[in-house]
Write an enzyme that holds these catalytic residues in place. Structure first.
Site, PDB file in Angstrom:
ATOM      1  N   LEU A 267       0.885  -1.337  -0.141  1.00  0.00           N
ATOM      2  CA  LEU A 267       0.111  -0.064  -0.005  1.00  0.00           C
ATOM      3  C   LEU A 267       0.921   1.401  -0.014  1.00  0.00           C
ATOM      4  CD1 LEU A 267      -2.883  -0.999   2.415  1.00  0.00           C
ATOM      5  CD2 LEU A 267      -2.907  -0.460  -0.115  1.00  0.00           C
ATOM      6  N   ARG A 271       0.418   3.916  -2.915  1.00  0.00           N
ATOM      7  CA  ARG A 271      -0.105   5.337  -2.603  1.00  0.00           C
ATOM      8  C   ARG A 271       0.687   6.508  -3.538  1.00  0.00           C
ATOM      9  NH1 ARG A 271      -1.087   3.464   3.528  1.00  0.00           N
ATOM     10  NH2 ARG A 271      -3.070   2.712   3.293  1.00  0.00           N
ATOM     11  N   TYR A 409      -9.188   4.157  -3.645  1.00  0.00           N
ATOM     12  CA  TYR A 409      -8.222   3.095  -3.598  1.00  0.00           C
ATOM     13  C   TYR A 409      -6.888   3.509  -2.661  1.00  0.00           C
ATOM     14  CZ  TYR A 409      -8.847   1.524  -8.544  1.00  0.00           C
ATOM     15  OH  TYR A 409      -9.411   0.937  -9.768  1.00  0.00           O
ATOM     16  N   GLU A 410      -6.430   2.193  -2.495  1.00  0.00           N
ATOM     17  CA  GLU A 410      -5.158   2.319  -1.527  1.00  0.00           C
ATOM     18  C   GLU A 410      -5.272   2.750  -0.182  1.00  0.00           C
ATOM     19  OE1 GLU A 410      -3.058   0.625  -2.861  1.00  0.00           O
ATOM     20  OE2 GLU A 410      -3.035   1.035  -4.986  1.00  0.00           O
ATOM     21  N   GLY A 411      -6.330   2.436   0.370  1.00  0.00           N
ATOM     22  CA  GLY A 411      -6.941   3.114   1.483  1.00  0.00           C
ATOM     23  C   GLY A 411      -7.520   4.307   1.465  1.00  0.00           C
TER      24      GLY A 411
END
Length: 602
Positions: A267, A271, A409-411
């Protein structure tokens, strides 16, 4: 590169808040090497030939076209930019991998998603965590596009709480394989992937474990139908079901219970790469909106001449410029840290993992900032087109829909905001970033008599850099008081964390733009940077406003009485300009440059 690394101080992740950065020590897009410029041009040429002309097909859910384009990208080596040469990749540095991700992603979110899922979370976990046998077996096929990868982490009940997945992995009696059973959802590239990184829990382990699973329908793997989505229409997104899927024990990735660590580190890379993937989307939106504004005549004049449109073009261009500045600044920091670690004897895998992990705070900052900027940019793009912008016949409608996923996305951006501050506090507790002493110095300054001397702001950016220093004091004041008040319970006070994160984000983004422009003004001359100076000043003006609001919200939420009054007075002092910039004139300067060039020109 090694010599350059040794000759300058490389700040640790998060240290930008408490240490001054010299403009000469940052990397900017103007520093691209000849090789990087050639790579950039070849990627743009590929996108303009293979992707941009076919946008209508991507919007009509042409999944086969996405697979075809990805295969062509593999043939050109674009899928293996970050992969070491020994596994048939190009073995290029982190900045170049960012550059490729940036420019291949701008035409459509469908390819941006397929590319990111394959090269990042599909290939990278094996490259960085796999055994030599695993890397030799899988990575060359993934690097060349012979095979495609997917990443199976999210489950119906486990989104942001990734470690709570219910998918099970049971060891066979003979100890030769694991049987995986469970359900995964929102799996990008599922419809055409050959290999998947699958996370499952062995027995009652605290943490999940990663496995490399080949996509074989005869081995208990079934797919749901393609998801019907708001945007990224030709990105294959399906549920994946595992029913006693047999996976050889040698396909465990890293060790038992190491899956959560793999997921979190993937992640971090994802990010900053997601930030990169939003950059060329902004450039293309600005270019299309500018062309339309120059051609669309109302009241006998192109709408680009109207102040309301100039305001939009100026703000859009400024956000894109600042996003570029911050993204490539962080990318080079990561690359330099990887180089230092390799020189110290780390393997490529260890160096890359630790290099990216060092700047996890900056990765979260960039993910939030640039994903929100591309959404705002596409929204304003629609507005410039007016009624036509709402039509699927123009590129703005698809750009707006595609941009929306970037904040999830990605958290989610909410998770990343809280992570950025939480990681900074943890770094301070470990002694990696000294927040305590600077915070105490700010607390002392609040009770001291302010200086009434008029500072000399005659040099370029002298007042702006002074303002950035003061904004850092605002963060230290707010965050320091919050930590003092809440201690280890700080993470429970999410509204305070979100406000602190917004302050942190604005500081990093504003400083990055100022440093980039200062560096270029010194080497190319101030006259050549007139518009870039205006963009840097305009962004800082907005940053000061945002920080004022967010800090005030926090102060009146957790402080009372004399403490509150003192902090509010400090906030006023730390956000006060000596020479207020002329926002209207700066917007006019920026917009006229963009309009004259007919595109995003920086």
């Amino acid at each position: 590169m090694a010599t350059e690394t040794i000759d300058k101080e490389i700040l640790r992740g998060g240290q930008f808040l408490v240490k001054e950065t010299n403009c000469e020590d940052i990397f900017t897009p103007e520093d691209f090497s000849e090789e990087q410029k050639m790579m950039k041009e070849s990627v743009i040429e590929f996108v303009d030939r293979e992707i941009w002309p076919h946008k209508p097909r991507f919007e009509k859910k042409d999944y086969a076209l996405t697979e075809e384009v990805m295969r062509k990208a593999g043939e050109l080596g674009l899928l293996g930019v970050a992969v070491p040469e020994k596994y048939d990749g190009l073995g290029m540095g982190f900045v170049t991998t960012m550059l490729v991700c940036d420019y291949i992603s701008g035409a459509t979110g469908s390819i941006a998603t397929a590319f990111g899922a394959h090269t990042g979370i599909g290939t990278m976990p094996i490259t960085l965590y796999g055994t030599e046998e695993q890397r030799q077996k899988y990575v060359p096929k993934l690097a060349t596009g012979e095979w495609f990868g997917a990443y199976c982490l999210t489950e119906p009940g486990a989104g942001s709480d990734a470690n709570s997945g219910k998918t099970k992995a049971t060891l066979s009696e003979d100890g030769k394989y694991y049987s995986i059973s469970g359900q995964k959802m929102w799996i990008s590239n599922a419809g055409f992937c050959d290999v998947m990184i699958v996370f499952a829990r062995i027995e009652d382990d605290k943490n999940i474990t990663g496995f490399i699973v080949e996509n074989d329908p005869e081995n208990g793997i079934t797919m749901g139908e393609e998801e019907q989505k708001l945007g990224i229409h030709s990105s294959s997104t399906r549920q994946v079901f595992f029913n006693e899927t047999k996976v050889p024990v040698e396909n465990m990735l890293a060790g038992r219970g190491e899956g959560f660590k793999i997921a979190m580190n993937a992640l971090n890379v994802g990010r900053i790469k997601l930030a990169a993937a939003c950059l060329d989307a902004q450039r293309r939106i600005i270019t299309n909106a500018t062309k339309y504004a120059n051609e669309r005549v109302q009241f006998k004049t192109p709408i680009a001449n109207f102040g309301a449109i100039k305001l939009k073009l100026a703000e859009m261009a400024t956000s894109a410029y600042v996003g570029e500045s911050a993204s490539y600044r962080a990318a080079k920091n990561i690359e330099d840290r990887i180089t230092l670690r390799m020189e110290a004897g780390n393997t490529h895998q260890e160096a890359e993992l630790k290099g990216v992990e060092e700047y996890a705070i900056e990765c979260s900052i960039l993910k939030v900032a640039v994903s929100e900027d591309v959404q705002n940019c596409s929204d304003e793009g629609i507005q410039i087109y007016g009624g036509m912008g709402f039509s699927a016949d123009t590129p703005m409608e698809a750009a707006w829909r595609d941009a929306r996923i970037a904040r999830i996305y990605e958290g989610t951006n909410e998770i990343n905001r809280m992570l950025a501050v939480g990681m900074l506090v943890k770094k301070a507790m470990k002694g990696h970033v000294d927040l305590l002493n600077p915070a105490q110095a700010v607390a002392s300054e609040l009770t001291s008599i302010p200086s009434f001397e008029t500072p000399d702001f005659s040099e370029l950016f002298s007042e702006e850099k002074d303002m950035v220093k003061k904004l850092k004091k605002v963060f230290l004041m707010v965050a320091g008081s919050a930590v003092q008040k809440y201690g280890t319970d700080l993470e429970k006070h999410q509204q305070t964390l979100l406000a602190a994160a917004d302050i942190l984000i604005e500081i990093y983004m504003a400083e990055s733009a100022i440093l980039r422009t200062e560096k270029n003004a010194k080497r190319f001359g101030e006259d050549s940077q007139e518009v870039q100076i205006a963009m840097s000043q305009l962004y800082l003006y907005h940053a000061v406003d945002i920080i004022s609001v967010k800090a005030k919200e926090s102060i009146i939420s957790f402080a009372e009485g004399d403490e509150q009054r003192m902090m509010l007075m400090g906030l006023k002092r730390f956000t006060k300009y000596q020479n207020m910039p002329n926002i209207g004139a700066m917007r006019k300067t920026i917009a006229e440059k963009v309009s004259a060039e007919g595109k995003y020109p920086f």
